[in-house]
Motif scaffolding. Structure first.
Motif, mmCIF file in Angstrom:
data_model
loop_
_atom_site.group_PDB
_atom_site.id
_atom_site.type_symbol
_atom_site.label_atom_id
_atom_site.label_comp_id
_atom_site.label_asym_id
_atom_site.label_seq_id
_atom_site.Cartn_x
_atom_site.Cartn_y
_atom_site.Cartn_z
ATOM 1 N N GLN A 108 0.851 -1.190 0.000
ATOM 2 C CA GLN A 108 0.000 0.000 0.000
ATOM 3 C C GLN A 108 0.888 1.242 0.000
ATOM 4 O O GLN A 108 2.054 1.183 0.383
ATOM 5 C CB GLN A 108 -0.955 -0.010 1.201
ATOM 6 N N LYS A 275 -10.115 5.101 8.263
ATOM 7 C CA LYS A 275 -10.479 3.719 7.954
ATOM 8 C C LYS A 275 -9.716 3.171 6.740
ATOM 9 O O LYS A 275 -9.919 2.018 6.356
ATOM 10 C CB LYS A 275 -11.991 3.605 7.730
ATOM 11 N N HIS A 276 -8.847 4.003 6.166
ATOM 12 C CA HIS A 276 -7.995 3.542 5.071
ATOM 13 C C HIS A 276 -6.624 3.086 5.585
ATOM 14 O O HIS A 276 -5.746 2.728 4.790
ATOM 15 C CB HIS A 276 -7.813 4.666 4.048
ATOM 16 N N TYR A 277 -6.465 3.088 6.897
ATOM 17 C CA TYR A 277 -5.231 2.664 7.550
ATOM 18 C C TYR A 277 -4.856 1.239 7.138
ATOM 19 O O TYR A 277 -5.679 0.339 7.181
ATOM 20 C CB TYR A 277 -5.429 2.755 9.063
ATOM 21 N N HIS A 278 -3.618 1.050 6.701
ATOM 22 C CA HIS A 278 -3.098 -0.252 6.264
ATOM 23 C C HIS A 278 -3.881 -0.840 5.095
ATOM 24 O O HIS A 278 -3.956 -2.058 4.927
ATOM 25 C CB HIS A 278 -3.059 -1.255 7.423
ATOM 26 N N GLU A 279 -4.452 0.039 4.287
ATOM 27 C CA GLU A 279 -5.196 -0.384 3.107
ATOM 28 C C GLU A 279 -4.610 0.278 1.862
ATOM 29 O O GLU A 279 -3.976 1.334 1.950
ATOM 30 C CB GLU A 279 -6.675 -0.001 3.235
ATOM 31 N N THR A 281 -6.047 2.005 -0.093
ATOM 32 C CA THR A 281 -6.721 3.300 -0.260
ATOM 33 C C THR A 281 -6.130 4.405 0.613
ATOM 34 O O THR A 281 -6.670 5.524 0.633
ATOM 35 C CB THR A 281 -8.217 3.142 0.056
ATOM 36 N N ASP A 282 -5.034 4.125 1.325
ATOM 37 C CA ASP A 282 -4.356 5.162 2.107
ATOM 38 C C ASP A 282 -3.523 6.009 1.147
ATOM 39 O O ASP A 282 -2.308 5.854 1.043
ATOM 40 C CB ASP A 282 -3.481 4.534 3.193
#
Length: 306
Positions: A108, A275-279, A281-282
């Motif tokens: 990511q 909510k994009h943490y470690h995704e 989408t960050d």
């Protein structure tokens, strides 16, 4: 509320400009974040060549800011990883450590986690380099291997650095970890907490910066948090809790605690808000660079009054 905050920001920045004090530049922050999130492969531990390239970029930016440079390589699993250190102020005497990790978890881009912390560190370097004189030494440290599978192990770059200070008997006034600083949300219900009752104290809008520390952490953290709140042009909330509370030690500052140093975490609260943490989408487009720049200004002001 927004009008009052905007007026406060205007008055603070006007005062800073009038005194010749430069402020954080969101354009520069964007440039750093663009580089960090556009590497050929993600900045994870498996991509050693990418991490080395990022370390070289950080080194060059610290050099441009006028820092005294040093490198801290160490071996893990037959690979060499490195911390990058830029120092300002007196060579000898007590020092304050400000650090941010430059690796990511998995595949990511890591714009908030922790591109925002590294960009803030580099902009902080530029601003420290403009100070005519510092009364104590400030070491800016870019760490490697903060993320799993190395989190809470002796292979973390911050553990290696903290242990080296301890082994050398260095006097450390305090440590500040810059971790996930760029995500803000003004909507009600956008902020979560490890304990639901905290919503009654801190509110449900994810629109503030947090300075977090554990109980019994010494005076540095208390003073740093107070100065941040006094100087910041965005809301800053102090969060003090037992070390066992989930999230209170989720960054590099925990390794300085292990060696008895006073250390704090400066953060947007990471997954409790973003909510994009470690995704995947960050991404950079989700960050608020204006408020990130205000966070840098608050950290700088607190450091200069430490």
């Amino acid at each position: 509320m927004h009008l009052r905050l905007s007026l406060l920001t205007y008055l603070l920045l006007s005062t800073l400009y009038a005194s010749g004090f430069d402020t954080a530049d969101s354009v520069r922050l964007r440039q750093h974040l663009t580089y960090l999130t556009a590497t050929p492969q993600p900045r994870n531990y498996q991509q050693v060549a990418v991490l080395d390239t990022v370390a070289a970029y950080i080194n060059q930016q610290l050099h441009s800011a006028g820092a005294r440079l040093s490198d801290q390589p160490y071996e893990v699993g037959g690979q060499i990883y490195r911390n990058v250190i830029g120092s300002f102020g007196p060579v000898d005497g007590p020092r304050v450590i400000v650090g941010a990790h430059y690796d990511v978890f998995g595949d990511q881009p890591g714009a908030d986690d922790n591109g925002s912390g590294v960009a803030a560190l580099l902009e902080l370097a530029r601003l420290l380099g403009q100070q005519p004189q510092l009364s104590y030494r400030v070491d800016l440290v870019a760490y490697t291997l903060e993320e799993p599978p190395f989190f809470r192990t002796k292979n973390m770059g911050s553990y290696v650095h903290a242990k080296s200070l301890h082994d050398l008997g260095v006097t450390v006034r305090g440590m500040v970890a810059l971790e996930t600083l760029g995500y803000y949300d003004d909507r009600k219900g956008s902020q979560d907490y490890p304990v639901g009752l905290l919503r009654l104290i801190y509110g449900t809008r994810g629109n503030y910066l947090t300075v977090a520390q554990k109980f019994g952490n010494g005076s540095f953290g208390r003073q740093f948090a107070r100065r941040c709140r006094q100087e910041a042009a965005l809301p800053v909330k102090r969060f003090k809790a037992p070390a066992w509370l989930p999230g209170i030690d989720f960054s590099d500052h925990l390794n300085y605690w292990q060696f008895g140093y006073s250390a704090v975490l400066v953060t947007d609260t990471a997954f409790y808000r973003n909510k994009h943490y470690h995704e995947p989408t960050d991404t950079l487009d989700r960050l608020d660079l204006r408020r990130l720049s205000l966070a840098v200004d608050a950290v700088l002001a607190a450091l200069l009054k430490a």
